[in-house]
Motif scaffolding. Structure first.
Motif, PDB file in Angstrom:
ATOM      1  N   PHE A 270       5.350   0.990  -8.756  1.00  0.00           N
ATOM      2  CA  PHE A 270       4.972  -0.395  -8.514  1.00  0.00           C
ATOM      3  C   PHE A 270       4.730  -0.633  -7.029  1.00  0.00           C
ATOM      4  CE2 PHE A 270       9.594  -0.140  -8.494  1.00  0.00           C
ATOM      5  CZ  PHE A 270       9.949  -0.835  -7.350  1.00  0.00           C
ATOM      6  N   HIS A 271       5.335   0.169  -6.144  1.00  0.00           N
ATOM      7  CA  HIS A 271       5.088   0.039  -4.709  1.00  0.00           C
ATOM      8  C   HIS A 271       3.681   0.509  -4.351  1.00  0.00           C
ATOM      9  CE1 HIS A 271       8.888  -1.412  -3.434  1.00  0.00           C
ATOM     10  NE2 HIS A 271       9.567  -0.322  -3.716  1.00  0.00           N
ATOM     11  N   ILE A 272       3.277   1.639  -4.909  1.00  0.00           N
ATOM     12  CA  ILE A 272       1.978   2.194  -4.526  1.00  0.00           C
ATOM     13  C   ILE A 272       0.853   1.268  -4.978  1.00  0.00           C
ATOM     14  CG2 ILE A 272       1.471   3.619  -6.564  1.00  0.00           C
ATOM     15  CD1 ILE A 272       0.638   5.844  -4.646  1.00  0.00           C
ATOM     16  N   LYS A 273       1.049   0.575  -6.081  1.00  0.00           N
ATOM     17  CA  LYS A 273       0.051  -0.404  -6.512  1.00  0.00           C
ATOM     18  C   LYS A 273      -0.107  -1.496  -5.464  1.00  0.00           C
ATOM     19  CE  LYS A 273       1.557  -1.810 -10.416  1.00  0.00           C
ATOM     20  NZ  LYS A 273       1.563  -2.640 -11.630  1.00  0.00           N
ATOM     21  N   ASP A 274       1.014  -2.005  -4.978  1.00  0.00           N
ATOM     22  CA  ASP A 274       0.971  -3.074  -3.969  1.00  0.00           C
ATOM     23  C   ASP A 274       0.268  -2.602  -2.702  1.00  0.00           C
ATOM     24  OD1 ASP A 274       2.317  -4.828  -5.603  1.00  0.00           O
ATOM     25  OD2 ASP A 274       4.295  -4.326  -4.817  1.00  0.00           O
ATOM     26  N   VAL A 275       0.542  -1.362  -2.322  1.00  0.00           N
ATOM     27  CA  VAL A 275      -0.060  -0.830  -1.094  1.00  0.00           C
ATOM     28  C   VAL A 275      -1.572  -0.688  -1.263  1.00  0.00           C
ATOM     29  CG1 VAL A 275      -0.114   1.106   0.508  1.00  0.00           C
ATOM     30  CG2 VAL A 275       2.065   0.338  -0.424  1.00  0.00           C
ATOM     31  N   TYR A 276      -2.021  -0.131  -2.397  1.00  0.00           N
ATOM     32  CA  TYR A 276      -3.457  -0.014  -2.650  1.00  0.00           C
ATOM     33  C   TYR A 276      -4.133  -1.384  -2.614  1.00  0.00           C
ATOM     34  CZ  TYR A 276      -3.275   4.929  -4.039  1.00  0.00           C
ATOM     35  OH  TYR A 276      -3.143   6.281  -4.050  1.00  0.00           O
ATOM     36  N   LYS A 277      -3.479  -2.368  -3.237  1.00  0.00           N
ATOM     37  CA  LYS A 277      -4.061  -3.715  -3.269  1.00  0.00           C
ATOM     38  C   LYS A 277      -4.141  -4.292  -1.857  1.00  0.00           C
ATOM     39  CE  LYS A 277      -5.631  -7.290  -5.541  1.00  0.00           C
ATOM     40  NZ  LYS A 277      -5.944  -8.154  -4.404  1.00  0.00           N
ATOM     41  N   ALA A 278      -3.088  -4.087  -1.046  1.00  0.00           N
ATOM     42  CA  ALA A 278      -3.086  -4.607   0.327  1.00  0.00           C
ATOM     43  C   ALA A 278      -4.175  -3.940   1.165  1.00  0.00           C
ATOM     44  CB  ALA A 278      -1.718  -4.382   0.971  1.00  0.00           C
ATOM     45  N   LEU A 279      -4.378  -2.623   0.969  1.00  0.00           N
ATOM     46  CA  LEU A 279      -5.433  -1.917   1.695  1.00  0.00           C
ATOM     47  C   LEU A 279      -6.811  -2.419   1.276  1.00  0.00           C
ATOM     48  CD1 LEU A 279      -3.962   1.693   1.691  1.00  0.00           C
ATOM     49  CD2 LEU A 279      -4.605   0.396   3.732  1.00  0.00           C
ATOM     50  N   SER A 280      -6.970  -2.696  -0.009  1.00  0.00           N
ATOM     51  CA  SER A 280      -8.242  -3.238  -0.479  1.00  0.00           C
ATOM     52  C   SER A 280      -8.527  -4.591   0.177  1.00  0.00           C
ATOM     53  CB  SER A 280      -8.216  -3.392  -2.005  1.00  0.00           C
ATOM     54  OG  SER A 280      -9.401  -3.998  -2.459  1.00  0.00           O
ATOM     55  N   ASP A 281      -7.501  -5.449   0.244  1.00  0.00           N
ATOM     56  CA  ASP A 281      -7.664  -6.756   0.895  1.00  0.00           C
ATOM     57  C   ASP A 281      -8.002  -6.596   2.376  1.00  0.00           C
ATOM     58  OD1 ASP A 281      -7.115  -8.007  -1.475  1.00  0.00           O
ATOM     59  OD2 ASP A 281      -5.000  -8.348  -1.026  1.00  0.00           O
ATOM     60  N   LEU A 282      -7.340  -5.631   3.010  1.00  0.00           N
ATOM     61  CA  LEU A 282      -7.584  -5.384   4.436  1.00  0.00           C
ATOM     62  C   LEU A 282      -9.043  -4.995   4.679  1.00  0.00           C
ATOM     63  CD1 LEU A 282      -6.749  -4.752   7.404  1.00  0.00           C
ATOM     64  CD2 LEU A 282      -6.115  -2.463   6.601  1.00  0.00           C
ATOM     65  N   TYR A 283      -9.538  -4.020   3.913  1.00  0.00           N
ATOM     66  CA  TYR A 283     -10.903  -3.546   4.126  1.00  0.00           C
ATOM     67  C   TYR A 283     -11.942  -4.583   3.691  1.00  0.00           C
ATOM     68  CZ  TYR A 283      -9.048   0.987   5.373  1.00  0.00           C
ATOM     69  OH  TYR A 283      -8.375   1.999   6.014  1.00  0.00           O
ATOM     70  N   ARG A 284     -11.587  -5.430   2.747  1.00  0.00           N
ATOM     71  CA  ARG A 284     -12.491  -6.517   2.387  1.00  0.00           C
ATOM     72  C   ARG A 284     -12.647  -7.474   3.564  1.00  0.00           C
ATOM     73  NH1 ARG A 284     -11.913 -11.510   0.076  1.00  0.00           N
ATOM     74  NH2 ARG A 284      -9.679 -11.214  -0.216  1.00  0.00           N
ATOM     75  N   LYS A 285     -11.526  -7.762   4.261  1.00  0.00           N
ATOM     76  CA  LYS A 285     -11.597  -8.646   5.428  1.00  0.00           C
ATOM     77  C   LYS A 285     -12.353  -7.975   6.573  1.00  0.00           C
ATOM     78  CE  LYS A 285      -7.975 -11.217   6.453  1.00  0.00           C
ATOM     79  NZ  LYS A 285      -6.569 -11.634   6.721  1.00  0.00           N
ATOM     80  N   LYS A 286     -12.263  -6.636   6.644  1.00  0.00           N
ATOM     81  CA  LYS A 286     -12.994  -5.895   7.678  1.00  0.00           C
ATOM     82  C   LYS A 286     -14.453  -5.661   7.282  1.00  0.00           C
ATOM     83  CE  LYS A 286     -10.980  -2.571   9.973  1.00  0.00           C
ATOM     84  NZ  LYS A 286     -10.293  -1.320  10.334  1.00  0.00           N
ATOM     85  N   ASP A 288     -15.579  -3.716   5.032  1.00  0.00           N
ATOM     86  CA  ASP A 288     -15.843  -2.329   4.656  1.00  0.00           C
ATOM     87  C   ASP A 288     -15.811  -2.265   3.134  1.00  0.00           C
ATOM     88  OD1 ASP A 288     -15.849   0.397   4.139  1.00  0.00           O
ATOM     89  OD2 ASP A 288     -14.627   0.879   5.904  1.00  0.00           O
ATOM     90  N   LYS A 289     -16.969  -2.556   2.510  1.00  0.00           N
ATOM     91  CA  LYS A 289     -17.028  -2.701   1.061  1.00  0.00           C
ATOM     92  C   LYS A 289     -16.674  -1.408   0.332  1.00  0.00           C
ATOM     93  CE  LYS A 289     -20.536  -6.342   1.176  1.00  0.00           C
ATOM     94  NZ  LYS A 289     -21.898  -6.752   0.727  1.00  0.00           N
ATOM     95  N   GLU A 290     -17.094  -0.296   0.904  1.00  0.00           N
ATOM     96  CA  GLU A 290     -16.860   0.992   0.237  1.00  0.00           C
ATOM     97  C   GLU A 290     -15.362   1.276   0.102  1.00  0.00           C
ATOM     98  OE1 GLU A 290     -18.049   5.711   0.713  1.00  0.00           O
ATOM     99  OE2 GLU A 290     -19.043   4.191   1.953  1.00  0.00           O
ATOM    100  N   LYS A 291     -14.616   1.104   1.201  1.00  0.00           N
ATOM    101  CA  LYS A 291     -13.173   1.353   1.149  1.00  0.00           C
ATOM    102  C   LYS A 291     -12.455   0.290   0.319  1.00  0.00           C
ATOM    103  CE  LYS A 291     -12.568   4.048   5.380  1.00  0.00           C
ATOM    104  NZ  LYS A 291     -11.900   4.119   6.714  1.00  0.00           N
ATOM    105  N   ALA A 292     -12.931  -0.953   0.416  1.00  0.00           N
ATOM    106  CA  ALA A 292     -12.325  -2.019  -0.377  1.00  0.00           C
ATOM    107  C   ALA A 292     -12.433  -1.690  -1.865  1.00  0.00           C
ATOM    108  CB  ALA A 292     -12.992  -3.352  -0.071  1.00  0.00           C
ATOM    109  N   TYR A 293     -13.600  -1.223  -2.268  1.00  0.00           N
ATOM    110  CA  TYR A 293     -13.809  -0.860  -3.664  1.00  0.00           C
ATOM    111  C   TYR A 293     -12.965   0.364  -4.040  1.00  0.00           C
ATOM    112  CZ  TYR A 293     -16.052   0.955  -7.846  1.00  0.00           C
ATOM    113  OH  TYR A 293     -16.286   1.436  -9.103  1.00  0.00           O
ATOM    114  N   PHE A 294     -12.901   1.346  -3.118  1.00  0.00           N
ATOM    115  CA  PHE A 294     -12.137   2.569  -3.387  1.00  0.00           C
ATOM    116  C   PHE A 294     -10.667   2.243  -3.674  1.00  0.00           C
ATOM    117  CE2 PHE A 294      -9.253   5.813  -1.624  1.00  0.00           C
ATOM    118  CZ  PHE A 294      -9.562   6.873  -2.457  1.00  0.00           C
ATOM    119  N   TYR A 295     -10.058   1.411  -2.817  1.00  0.00           N
ATOM    120  CA  TYR A 295      -8.634   1.130  -3.002  1.00  0.00           C
ATOM    121  C   TYR A 295      -8.385   0.186  -4.176  1.00  0.00           C
ATOM    122  CZ  TYR A 295      -7.354   3.730   1.145  1.00  0.00           C
ATOM    123  OH  TYR A 295      -7.137   4.741   2.034  1.00  0.00           O
ATOM    124  N   LEU A 296      -9.352  -0.665  -4.480  1.00  0.00           N
ATOM    125  CA  LEU A 296      -9.218  -1.467  -5.690  1.00  0.00           C
ATOM    126  C   LEU A 296      -9.243  -0.577  -6.929  1.00  0.00           C
ATOM    127  CD1 LEU A 296     -11.253  -4.804  -5.572  1.00  0.00           C
ATOM    128  CD2 LEU A 296      -8.891  -4.451  -6.263  1.00  0.00           C
TER     129      LEU A 296
END
Length: 483
Positions: A270-286, A288-296
């Motif tokens: 359940f932790h790794i899910k939260d981290v992936y979601k947070a990284l997706s949000d981070l790259y969406r704000k930056k 970086d659509k490719e990384k945002a999609y990857f982590y989602l």
């Protein structure tokens, strides 16, 4: 004279027997409770649940050899907590009941506190926070009556911290913060500071969150901190940096959290899910659509794949633990055969009673599953009603509560188009709840024409065909996430 001597000897023997039988309820604190709980907590913090259950199986045998029923109860509690954490609530409840049977006659207030705290932990995972708080009250009351010890010193701050979480989810923010601070004052650790930071992030007080998040980060660098707690601290710091738009620092912290998530992925998925979601949000704000999609995508994969594997691992090792417990019980029964024919008759009757109990236990397990399903439906209906009311009031917390109710729905929208703004996600959520255009206009205080324009923009962003109903498309969207 001879009779007087005999009576005196008998009195002395009786006195010695009574004196020996009146042992302290804390008699095995040093030789059993302390080493078991210390090792158990270390394995729990490292995420090594399989070793944890094997450890408790060994101590269960040791407790049986010592005739220490309370020791068996502690083993049941430790394994029950694992199953609560991993979401196997039916098995957790069975193990808690077994712990209760072993601890029901205990005068040891530390044992009582552990038992009540485990039940509070269990009910918090079921999101029955009223019950969690009631059991937590009992745990705190019992622990305060226990004599001072290293075990008490470590359990007390964690009870306060857990209570902070229960009160936060209940919406009693004053009580929540008070308990988080008490836990932090007692423990003074990186983890306890991190939990206070989480509270301030939850209530959107970024200045206060920053103070505690940075303090937790500094303490972690100076003191040895278990992997799972380090993971949570990195995640909290990364979440904070992302909120204040320090993207490079957020990325660094979240990548550290990701490494630890992968390291403990077999049990703390359940932790790794939260981290992936947070990284997706981070790259969406930056942007970086490719990384945002990857982590989602990784978030969704972990949500489905690890959910199955973790249950398989926990079930396998827990079944071994229960088998060992039964072997120990069977061995004690077999030893009684040597007593004679009378005992054989008693055992035969006991066998019939045990078979009857096994049938009742199977029926109880079936009923528990039915009750769990019924509970899930009641929880869902209650949440749906709450979310609907928030939507009607145009409450700012609507989207956050909707995500809790339909997490896959929002994720699927962002996979199709990572550029969705929160206002657009909230609009899609209203459509998902089957509000009409007129109702949405009334609740959001905008003109009906504007709602139609928003629908048109949403259709374009989601590539919905012109002849397809948007409500039907959104209903099917979540189903494709859970085939």
């Amino acid at each position: 004279m001879k009779n007087l001597i005999v009576r005196t000897i008998r009195m002395i023997i009786l006195f010695i027997t009574i004196s020996c039988s009146q042992t302290s309820p804390y008699h095995h604190t040093e030789d059993f409770d302390m080493p078991l709980i210390t090792k158990n907590n270390e394995m729990n913090s490292s995420g090594n649940f399989e070793a944890l259950i094997k450890l408790n199986a060994e101590y269960f045998k040791k407790a049986g050899a010592m005739g220490y029923d309370e020791g068996k109860g502690l083993c049941f509690l430790n394994v029950a907590n694992v199953n609560s954490t991993e979401g196997d609530y039916e098995r957790a409840h069975i193990l808690l009941d077994k712990a209760g049977e072993s601890l029901k006659n205990s005068e040891n207030n530390f044992h009582k506190a552990k038992f009540y705290d485990s039940y509070a932990h269990y009910y918090s995972h079921l999101k029955q926070y009223d019950k969690a708080i009631i059991y937590s009250d009992s745990a705190l009351f019992s622990l305060k009556k226990a004599p001072d010890s290293e075990l008490k010193k470590k359990l007390m701050p964690r009870i306060y911290t857990n209570r902070g979480t229960y009160f936060a989810w209940k919406g009693q923010l004053g009580n929540s913060l008070k308990n988080f601070h008490k836990g932090n004052v007692l423990e003074k650790s990186a983890y306890s500071n991190c939990m206070v930071a989480q509270y301030h992030l939850y209530t959107n007080r970024l200045d206060s969150a920053g103070i505690y998040a940075l303090r937790a980060e500094n303490m972690m660098s100076r003191h040895k901190t278990p992997d799972v707690e380090r993971l949570w601290i990195y995640y909290t710091a990364g979440y904070y940096y992302n909120e204040i738009n320090q993207y490079d620092e957020a990325e660094k912290m979240l990548k550290n959290a990701l490494e630890l998530s992968i390291k403990t992925r077999l049990t703390y998925s359940f932790h790794i899910k939260d981290v992936y979601k947070a990284l997706s949000d981070l790259y969406r704000k930056k942007k970086d659509k490719e990384k945002a999609y990857f982590y989602l995508s990784r978030y969704l994969e972990e949500d489905s794949r690890l959910n199955e594997s973790r249950f398989a691992a926990i079930n396998k090792t827990t079944d071994s633990f229960i088998t060992e417990a039964k072997k120990e019980s069977d061995q004690r029964e077999n030893d009684l055969w040597a007593v004679g024919i009378l005992v054989i008759i008693i055992l035969s009757v006991s066998g019939m009673y045990i078979r009857k109990n096994i049938r009742l236990l199977k029926l109880k397990k079936k009923n528990l599953k039915t009750e769990t399903d019924r509970l899930k439906n009641r929880v869902y209906e209650k949440k749906l009603q709450e979310v609907t009311e928030l939507a009607k009031r145009n409450d700012s917390s609507f989207l956050m509560k909707f995500k809790e109710l339909h997490p896959e729905f929002i994720s699927r929208l962002l996979i199709i188009n990572p550029d969705f703004e929160n206002s657009e996600l909230a609009f899609c959520a209203l459509l998902k709840l089957h509000f009409t255009s007129k109702e949405i206009a009334d609740y959001t205080f905008v003109q009906h024409k504007s709602i139609q324009q928003k629908k048109y923009r949403i259709r374009k962003k989601l590539n919905i065909e012109g002849d397809q109903d948007i409500y039907e498309f959104l209903d099917q969207l979540e189903k494709t996430a859970n085939p």
